[in-house]
Design an enzyme around this catalytic site. Structure first.
Site, PDB file in Angstrom:
ATOM      1  N   LEU A  52       0.852  -1.186   0.000  1.00  0.00           N
ATOM      2  CA  LEU A  52       0.000   0.000   0.000  1.00  0.00           C
ATOM      3  C   LEU A  52       0.890   1.240   0.000  1.00  0.00           C
ATOM      4  CD1 LEU A  52      -2.712  -0.980   2.640  1.00  0.00           C
ATOM      5  CD2 LEU A  52      -3.041  -0.784   0.171  1.00  0.00           C
ATOM      6  N   ASP A  53       0.561   2.236  -0.813  1.00  0.00           N
ATOM      7  CA  ASP A  53       1.300   3.495  -0.806  1.00  0.00           C
ATOM      8  C   ASP A  53       1.226   4.126   0.579  1.00  0.00           C
ATOM      9  OD1 ASP A  53       1.936   3.183  -3.446  1.00  0.00           O
ATOM     10  OD2 ASP A  53       0.340   4.483  -4.190  1.00  0.00           O
ATOM     11  N   PRO A  54       2.204   4.964   0.951  1.00  0.00           N
ATOM     12  CA  PRO A  54       2.228   5.552   2.301  1.00  0.00           C
ATOM     13  C   PRO A  54       0.920   6.224   2.728  1.00  0.00           C
ATOM     14  CG  PRO A  54       4.313   5.954   1.222  1.00  0.00           C
ATOM     15  CD  PRO A  54       3.431   5.298   0.200  1.00  0.00           C
TER      16      PRO A  54
END
Length: 309
Positions: A52-54
Site C-alpha cells: 500500500l502506498d504511504p
C-alpha cells in the site's frame, strides 16, 4: 528466541500464520511490517503482501514464519477499496452511476507517475464499482477489482469520462482475498496484545493471528490421505492414489493441497485437469511448488525399497 515460546498454540501460529493489520496513513508497508516484527520479538521471519502506498490505509496482510512463502498468493488476491473521488465540476448522481457501470469489466491502465513500478500499459479487471455517496463534488466509491488495479488512474479516467476532470482524494483497502475490515487489528491493539502475552495472557494476541489457511479461500482444494503428507513435505509429486477429494480445476491451475484436518501442506500446479482422474487413480496429478508444512509433522507413510541382489 522470543518471549512467547512457552505457549505451544501461539508458537505454532508464529511459525506459520498471518496478521491482517490496519495500516495507517503515513508509514510505508515495509515500515509497518518492521514494527510488527519488533513487537513479536524481532527473530521471526516476516513479510507483507500487496504493498500500500504511504498515504493509503487499510488491510495489509503480514505473513509470519513459513507463511512468507505464500506471498505470491497474496499478490494475486482480489482486492476491494473504498475511494473518495473529487470532481472538478458538478455532475448528477445518476450520471456518475451510469459512467461507473461503463468502467466495469476489463480496462486498460497505465500506472500513475507516483507509482514505484514501470509505467507500462496493462489490462486489469474491475468486477464491481458502487457509488456509495455523493456530496457535492466528492464521490464515495467501493471498487472490487483484480490485483494490481490502480484506483488513482481509475478515478482520473472516470472523471474525464464525466467531462469535468478530477482525481482520487483518499483511498482505503477494505479487503484482500478473504480478509476484510472485520478481520484487521490496529498497530496499537497489536502492541497491547504483545505486552499482555509477555505477562502470560496470550489470548488477545492469538485472536489476531490467523492460520495460513485463511489465505487460500480463492484457490481450488485437494484433500490428501495422512499417509501421503510427509512424502509431499519431502518434495514428492502427488499421485491420484493419495487423494481423497478435490475441487474442480483446469490443467496448469494453482491448487491447495490439504490434510484431512484442513491443514495446508503445499501449493501445487495441476498437471492434469480434475476431470481427467478420480481420487484413488494411479498417475502423477500435482507438482508441489510451495511447501508450507514442516517435514515429520505427519508420520512417514512411504518406504524406500532395497534393491534386490
Amino acid at each position: 528466541m522470543n518471549s512467547f515460546e512457552n505457549d505451544d498454540e501461539l508458537k505454532k501460529l508464529l511459525e506459520c500464520g498471518i496478521i491482517a493489520v490496519d495500516k495507517p496513513q503515513g508509514p510505508t508497508s515495509h515500515q509497518v511490517t518492521a514494527w510488527v516484527g519488533e513487537m513479536l520479538g524481532g527473530d521471526i521471519r516476516i513479510g507483507h503482501g500487496g504493498t500500500l502506498d504511504p498515504m493509503v490505509s487499510g488491510v495489509l496482510i503480514i505473513m509470519l514464519g513459513r507463511a512468507v512463502r505464500l506471498a505470491p498468493v497474496i499478490l494475486k488476491h482480489r482486492k476491494e477499496y473504498i475511494a473518495i473521488m473529487r470532481l472538478h465540476g458538478d455532475v448528477p448522481r445518476k450520471e456518475i452511476e451510469r459512467v461507473a457501470e461503463e468502467f466495469k469489466g476489463r480496462t486498460y491502465q497505465r500506472p500513475p507517475r507516483k507509482s514505484a513500478v514501470r509505467r507500462q500499459l496493462r489490462i486489469r479487471s474491475i468486477y464491481d464499482i458502487e457509488v456509495l455517496d455523493v456530496d457535492k463534488r466528492l464521490v464515495l466509491l467501493r471498487v472490487d477489482c483484480e490485483a494490481g488495479t490502480y484506483i488513482r488512474s481509475l478515478c482520473i479516467h472516470m472523471a474525464l469520462a464525466l467531462g469535468v476532470g478530477g482525481q482520487m482524494e483518499e483511498l482505503r483497502r477494505s479487503k484482500s482475498g478473504g480478509l476484510g475490515l472485520p478481520d484487521i487489528c490496529t498497530l496499537h491493539d497489536l502492541k497491547d496484545a504483545c505486552e499482555f502475552a509477555k505477562e502470560g495472557d496470550a489470548d488477545l494476541l492469538k485472536s489476531f493471528i490467523y492460520p495460513a489457511e485463511r489465505l487460500i479461500s480463492e484457490i481450488p482444494v485437494v484433500t490428501i490421505r495422512n499417509s501421503a503428507v510427509d512424502a509431499i513435505c519431502h518434495g514428492a509429486q502427488l499421485a491420484g492414489v493419495g487423494i481423497i477429494a478435490r475441487d474442480n480445476y483446469k490443467k496448469g491451475s494453482r491448487v491447495a493441497v490439504m490434510t484431512e484436518k484442513s491443514e495446508l501442506v503445499c501449493l501445487g500446479e495441476a498437471l492434469i485437469s480434475s476431470e481427467e482422474y478420480k481420487p484413488g487413480d494411479t498417475g502423477i496429478v500435482i507438482d508441489p511448488k510451495i511447501v508450507v508444512m514442516k517435514p515429520k509433522t505427519y508420520k512417514k507413510g512411504w518406504t524406500k525399497h532395497e534393491k534386490s541382489e
